[in-house]
Design a protein around this motif. Structure first.
Motif, short mmCIF file in Angstrom:
data_model
loop_
_atom_site.label_atom_id
_atom_site.label_comp_id
_atom_site.label_asym_id
_atom_site.label_seq_id
_atom_site.Cartn_x
_atom_site.Cartn_y
_atom_site.Cartn_z
N SER A 13 0.83 -1.20 0.00
CA SER A 13 0.00 0.00 0.00
C SER A 13 0.87 1.26 0.00
O SER A 13 0.69 2.16 -0.83
CB SER A 13 -0.92 0.00 1.22
OG SER A 13 -1.67 1.19 1.29
N PRO A 141 -5.96 0.04 2.98
CA PRO A 141 -4.75 -0.50 2.35
C PRO A 141 -5.05 -1.43 1.18
O PRO A 141 -4.35 -1.40 0.17
CB PRO A 141 -4.05 -1.25 3.49
CG PRO A 141 -4.52 -0.57 4.72
CD PRO A 141 -5.94 -0.18 4.44
N SER A 144 -6.18 0.63 -1.68
CA SER A 144 -4.99 1.34 -2.16
C SER A 144 -4.19 0.48 -3.12
O SER A 144 -3.76 0.95 -4.18
CB SER A 144 -4.12 1.75 -0.97
OG SER A 144 -2.86 2.21 -1.40
N ILE A 145 -4.00 -0.78 -2.79
CA ILE A 145 -3.23 -1.69 -3.65
C ILE A 145 -3.96 -1.90 -4.98
O ILE A 145 -3.35 -1.84 -6.06
CB ILE A 145 -3.01 -3.04 -2.94
CG1 ILE A 145 -2.09 -2.84 -1.73
CG2 ILE A 145 -2.40 -4.06 -3.90
CD1 ILE A 145 -2.00 -4.04 -0.83
#
Length: 295
Positions: A13, A141, A144-145
């Motif tokens: 992330s 996270p 986000s990835i």
């Protein structure tokens, strides 16, 4: 094992944010040989765009779109007002210009909005978690990835499969030859800045969602780490910028997680020492650009 998996998610992330910012720096550098230290203010402007949009009552998703647009607008405005006239200038002049733009924008943010962090209230569900087996993952996270890899895949498609993308790659090799072929260099450079602004805007969306606030220095440290990642990967190398971003982010998260408390204050120094060691082994970067030595 569960802790390691969670930290790997966090590393991907954070590394993804650094990778997108480093890629934005590399795109501009590869074409006009400019290391844009005002790139952090593009990210910050996107964060303030989100804040102002939500202050006027826009729903969160619409506010995020406004933040993306604000970053793209700021990047293109920088190119048109500050950097276009300096194109072809020496490296020192370009660096001074980028530093000046950065400082001007910081002062405007501090005096025009607030010198203190201003909160952004995202829905509580965005900061929730989910479980896979016995392992707990954060929603932000994970998103986000997904967003990071989607953005990188989209940019790869643009650069390799579209006319403007191929023109940008040609400009990175020899912008003067591009002009001789009758292609408008100003348009190509403007699109490069717009793409760098879009990547900074995506980073701003993820960063503000994780922090829940924005301040005048929000983009400074992420872009500083992104610059380190760009040097590590190889200045002007797009693939190197992505690789460097993930390496710097991974080192930062893993050292934070597994260093003993007595050594935790030295995390950043250890990250930089690791980068220096890698550069001693590969002085031109891990994936140096083919045109790295272009004058």
């Amino acid at each position: 094992m569960e802790v390691l998996l969670q930290q790997m998610i966090n590393a991907l992330s954070l590394g993804g944010i650094y990778a997108m910012l480093a890629l934005g720096l590399a795109i501009v550098f590869s074409i006009v040989r400019l290391i844009n230290f005002a790139h952090g203010e593009i990210m910050t402007f996107g964060g303030y765009g989100i804040f102002l949009a939500m202050s006027f009552g826009l729903p969160p998703i619409a506010a995020l779109v406004v933040g993306l647009g604000a970053s793209v607008f700021m990047a293109m405005a920088m190119e048109r007002t500050a950097f276009r006239a300096m194109r072809g200038a020496d490296v020192v002049a370009l660096l001074i210009t980028s530093f000046a733009v950065s400082e001007i924008l910081k002062v405007l943010f501090q005096n025009g909005i607030s010198a203190r962090p201003v909160p952004i209230s995202f829905p509580a569900s965005w900061s929730g978690t989910y479980h896979i087996g016995q392992t707990t993952f954060g929603i932000i996270p994970t998103v986000s990835i997904i967003v990071t890899f989607s953005a990188l895949a989209g940019l790869t498609f643009v650069l390799r499969r579209t006319t403007i993308g191929m023109a940008m790659r040609a400009a990175a090799e020899d912008i003067e030859m591009l002009k001789l072929l009758g292609i408008k260099a100003n348009r190509v450079v403007a699109v490069a800045f717009a793409l760098s602004g879009l990547l900074a805007g995506i980073a701003a969306v993820i960063w503000t969602a994780q922090r829940g606030s924005v301040d005048p220095l929000m983009g400074f440290f992420p872009v500083l780490k992104a610059f380190i990642a760009t040097v590590l990967g190889g200045l002007g190398s797009l693939g190197g910028a992505v690789l460097g971003g993930f390496i710097v982010g991974g080192l930062e998260v893993l050292l934070q997680a597994f260093l003993p408390d007595s050594l935790a204050p030295y995390r950043d120094a250890m990250v930089l020492a690791s980068v220096i060691l890698l550069l001693l082994l590969r002085p031109d970067g891990l994936l140096p650009a083919a045109n790295a030595n272009r004058s």
